[in-house]
Enzyme design. Structure first.
Site, mmCIF file in Angstrom:
data_model
loop_
_atom_site.group_PDB
_atom_site.id
_atom_site.type_symbol
_atom_site.label_atom_id
_atom_site.label_comp_id
_atom_site.label_asym_id
_atom_site.label_seq_id
_atom_site.Cartn_x
_atom_site.Cartn_y
_atom_site.Cartn_z
ATOM 1 N N LYS A 35 35.861 48.051 37.160
ATOM 2 C CA LYS A 35 34.759 48.375 36.041
ATOM 3 C C LYS A 35 33.310 48.493 36.562
ATOM 4 O O LYS A 35 32.595 49.452 36.249
ATOM 5 C CB LYS A 35 34.749 47.407 34.967
ATOM 6 C CG LYS A 35 35.961 47.290 34.294
ATOM 7 C CD LYS A 35 35.952 46.099 33.066
ATOM 8 C CE LYS A 35 35.870 44.740 33.584
ATOM 9 N NZ LYS A 35 36.813 44.181 34.450
ATOM 10 N N ARG A 42 33.323 36.104 46.486
ATOM 11 C CA ARG A 42 33.228 35.249 45.533
ATOM 12 C C ARG A 42 34.290 34.007 45.382
ATOM 13 O O ARG A 42 35.485 34.512 45.735
ATOM 14 C CB ARG A 42 33.244 36.157 44.186
ATOM 15 C CG ARG A 42 32.130 36.867 43.705
ATOM 16 C CD ARG A 42 32.187 37.803 42.564
ATOM 17 N NE ARG A 42 33.037 37.448 41.379
ATOM 18 C CZ ARG A 42 33.184 37.981 40.269
ATOM 19 N NH1 ARG A 42 32.742 39.141 40.312
ATOM 20 N NH2 ARG A 42 33.971 37.675 39.376
ATOM 21 N N ARG A 55 42.524 33.935 35.815
ATOM 22 C CA ARG A 55 41.702 34.783 35.029
ATOM 23 C C ARG A 55 42.521 36.019 34.325
ATOM 24 O O ARG A 55 42.072 36.526 33.308
ATOM 25 C CB ARG A 55 40.539 35.521 35.913
ATOM 26 C CG ARG A 55 39.484 34.464 36.367
ATOM 27 C CD ARG A 55 38.926 34.775 37.678
ATOM 28 N NE ARG A 55 38.028 36.031 37.671
ATOM 29 C CZ ARG A 55 37.896 36.692 38.572
ATOM 30 N NH1 ARG A 55 38.301 36.487 39.999
ATOM 31 N NH2 ARG A 55 37.331 37.894 38.762
ATOM 32 N N ARG A 70 38.361 41.832 47.591
ATOM 33 C CA ARG A 70 37.136 42.505 47.129
ATOM 34 C C ARG A 70 35.937 41.632 47.720
ATOM 35 O O ARG A 70 36.014 40.534 48.242
ATOM 36 C CB ARG A 70 36.815 42.079 45.822
ATOM 37 C CG ARG A 70 35.430 42.320 45.266
ATOM 38 C CD ARG A 70 35.304 42.639 43.744
ATOM 39 N NE ARG A 70 35.504 41.338 42.994
ATOM 40 C CZ ARG A 70 35.519 41.250 41.498
ATOM 41 N NH1 ARG A 70 35.137 42.324 40.859
ATOM 42 N NH2 ARG A 70 35.668 40.136 40.830
ATOM 43 N N ARG A 122 34.514 39.731 25.712
ATOM 44 C CA ARG A 122 35.804 39.320 26.091
ATOM 45 C C ARG A 122 36.626 38.520 25.382
ATOM 46 O O ARG A 122 37.728 38.096 25.664
ATOM 47 C CB ARG A 122 35.342 38.406 27.486
ATOM 48 C CG ARG A 122 35.687 39.053 28.625
ATOM 49 C CD ARG A 122 35.117 38.035 29.617
ATOM 50 N NE ARG A 122 35.507 38.104 31.109
ATOM 51 C CZ ARG A 122 34.858 38.623 32.043
ATOM 52 N NH1 ARG A 122 33.864 39.464 31.867
ATOM 53 N NH2 ARG A 122 35.426 38.787 33.165
HETATM 54 P P1 ADP Z 1 35.516 44.859 38.069
HETATM 55 O O1 ADP Z 1 34.270 45.127 37.973
HETATM 56 O O2 ADP Z 1 36.684 45.327 37.001
HETATM 57 O O3 ADP Z 1 35.912 43.373 38.294
HETATM 58 P P2 ADP Z 1 35.416 46.010 40.784
HETATM 59 O O4 ADP Z 1 34.866 47.364 40.454
HETATM 60 O O5 ADP Z 1 34.671 44.972 41.203
HETATM 61 O O6 ADP Z 1 36.207 45.547 39.532
HETATM 62 O O7 ADP Z 1 36.590 46.365 41.652
HETATM 63 C C1 ADP Z 1 37.642 45.179 42.138
HETATM 64 C C2 ADP Z 1 37.776 45.705 43.558
HETATM 65 O O8 ADP Z 1 38.774 46.803 43.643
HETATM 66 C C3 ADP Z 1 36.684 45.816 44.385
HETATM 67 O O9 ADP Z 1 37.106 45.498 45.572
HETATM 68 C C4 ADP Z 1 36.665 47.522 44.523
HETATM 69 O O10 ADP Z 1 36.185 47.981 45.609
HETATM 70 C C5 ADP Z 1 38.190 47.884 44.406
HETATM 71 N N1 ADP Z 1 38.653 48.806 43.591
HETATM 72 C C6 ADP Z 1 37.878 49.503 42.610
HETATM 73 N N2 ADP Z 1 38.351 50.627 42.153
HETATM 74 C C7 ADP Z 1 39.142 50.949 43.115
HETATM 75 C C8 ADP Z 1 40.453 52.119 43.131
HETATM 76 N N3 ADP Z 1 40.275 53.275 42.172
HETATM 77 N N4 ADP Z 1 41.365 51.995 44.013
HETATM 78 C C9 ADP Z 1 41.205 50.983 44.855
HETATM 79 N N5 ADP Z 1 40.307 49.866 44.903
HETATM 80 C C10 ADP Z 1 39.466 49.962 43.935
HETATM 81 P P1 ADP Z 2 35.513 40.137 36.692
HETATM 82 O O1 ADP Z 2 35.235 41.394 36.404
HETATM 83 O O2 ADP Z 2 36.014 40.192 38.310
HETATM 84 O O3 ADP Z 2 36.373 39.273 35.887
HETATM 85 P P2 ADP Z 2 32.882 39.274 35.940
HETATM 86 O O4 ADP Z 2 31.989 39.337 37.001
HETATM 87 O O5 ADP Z 2 32.797 39.878 34.651
HETATM 88 O O6 ADP Z 2 34.118 39.238 36.508
HETATM 89 O O7 ADP Z 2 33.051 37.684 35.278
HETATM 90 C C1 ADP Z 2 33.028 36.556 36.156
HETATM 91 C C2 ADP Z 2 32.943 35.214 35.264
HETATM 92 O O8 ADP Z 2 31.746 35.033 34.562
HETATM 93 C C3 ADP Z 2 34.155 35.252 34.470
HETATM 94 O O9 ADP Z 2 35.419 34.664 34.833
HETATM 95 C C4 ADP Z 2 33.695 34.194 33.456
HETATM 96 O O10 ADP Z 2 33.632 32.815 33.942
HETATM 97 C C5 ADP Z 2 31.995 34.462 33.219
HETATM 98 N N1 ADP Z 2 31.916 35.580 32.310
HETATM 99 C C6 ADP Z 2 31.539 36.787 32.488
HETATM 100 N N2 ADP Z 2 31.478 37.559 31.324
HETATM 101 C C7 ADP Z 2 31.604 36.683 30.225
HETATM 102 C C8 ADP Z 2 32.139 36.783 28.894
HETATM 103 N N3 ADP Z 2 31.601 37.766 27.997
HETATM 104 N N4 ADP Z 2 32.471 35.782 28.359
HETATM 105 C C9 ADP Z 2 32.786 34.447 28.880
HETATM 106 N N5 ADP Z 2 32.866 34.298 30.034
HETATM 107 C C10 ADP Z 2 32.127 35.421 30.981
#
Ligand code: ADP
Ligand code: ADP
Length: 215
Positions: A13, A160, A171, A127, A88
């Site tokens: 995302k 992270r 998660r 990541r 969420r």
């Molecule tokens: P989110 O915001 O949904 O948690 P991220 O954008 O941080 O996810 O992506 C999670 C991990 O996957 C990162 O290490 C990113 O570089 C990698 N990633 C994102 N899109 C792709 C893809 N299309 N193919 C392979 N790896 C990807």
């Molecule tokens: P990812 O896309 O990798 O799950 P985020 O950066 O979106 O990670 O979120 C990291 C953490 O922040 C979540 O695991 C949760 O603890 C908290 N968090 C983020 N957004 C929300 C939300 N909308 N409601 C509750 N907790 C949240």
């Protein structure tokens, strides 16, 4: 445009939000980024949220809803936004409906980024995140820049705490139990567009682009 990104943690995302911004200038609002900034700056919100984040749990709805309410008041979101990581839970989605109707605006689309759990573990365990610009990278699929070559100053890359395998599985379970019900919630409002998130960054963006071009 007013958009929501739904998808498991690590679906891509944040990565795609960056590409969407480059083409459409839609500003991403990531609740995770805001929370991590508050933890880093040791604000009251950061102190309340820290324990939930590090155990991979969701921060309570009332805290998140208040935070989003304040954020959406910012004039920079007047013409649109891309919500990443919010809502969420169903109560968060219901609160968002109220907020948007008070602002007299409507959602244009909910982008559902689908990636299987096995791929999520590979993505999240590799990541790496930048402390200064919040961009994410992957040690194999999208390697972080050399600090000296970083186009945004010096990138400060770290892993992270919640991207460790045990927390990743927790998660993912929370995603399936608490966030996935939002798919039906928004399907009933006829807003969901499904995206296959398993291709390359560019292949995934092409699908998103063709959806956004029609809005
Ligand atoms: P989110 O915001 O949904 O948690 P991220 O954008 O941080 O996810 O992506 C999670 C991990 O996957 C990162 O290490 C990113 O570089 C990698 N990633 C994102 N899109 C792709 C893809 N299309 N193919 C392979 N790896 C990807
Ligand atoms: P990812 O896309 O990798 O799950 P985020 O950066 O979106 O990670 O979120 C990291 C953490 O922040 C979540 O695991 C949760 O603890 C908290 N968090 C983020 N957004 C929300 C939300 N909308 N409601 C509750 N907790 C949240």
């Amino acid at each position: 445009m007013r958009l929501i990104f739904i998808g498991p943690p690590g679906a891509g995302k944040g990565t795609q939000s960056e590409l969407i911004y480059s083409k459409y200038r839609i500003i991403q609002l990531s609740t995770g980024d805001i929370l991590r900034l508050n933890v880093k700056e040791k604000t009251e919100l950061g102190k309340q949220a820290n324990e939930f984040i590090s155990f991979g749990k969701l921060v309570p709805d009332d805290i998140i809803i208040n935070m989003i309410k304040e954020e959406l008041d910012d004039p920079k979101f007047k013409n649109g936004f891309l919500l990443d990581g919010f809502p969420r839970t169903i109560p968060q989605a219901e609160a968002l409906d109220v907020l948007l109707s008070n602002l007299n605006v409507k959602l244009d689309k909910v982008l559902l980024l689908e990636v299987p759990d096995t791929e999520i573990v590979t993505r999240l365990s590799g990541r790496r995140t930048c402390r200064t610009c919040n961009r994410t990278f992957h040690i194999v699929f999208n390697p972080p820049p050399n600090p000296a070559d970083c186009d945004r100053g010096i990138c400060d890359i770290y892993q992270r705490d919640d991207d460790k395998e045990e927390t990743i599985l927790k998660r993912l379970q929370i995603y399936h139990n608490q966030t996935a019900p939002l798919i039906d919630f928004y399907t009933n409002k006829n807003l969901v567009a499904k995206i296959n998130g398993t291709g390359t960054l560019e292949e995934v963006f092409q699908q998103i682009d063709s959806i956004l071009m029609q809005l």
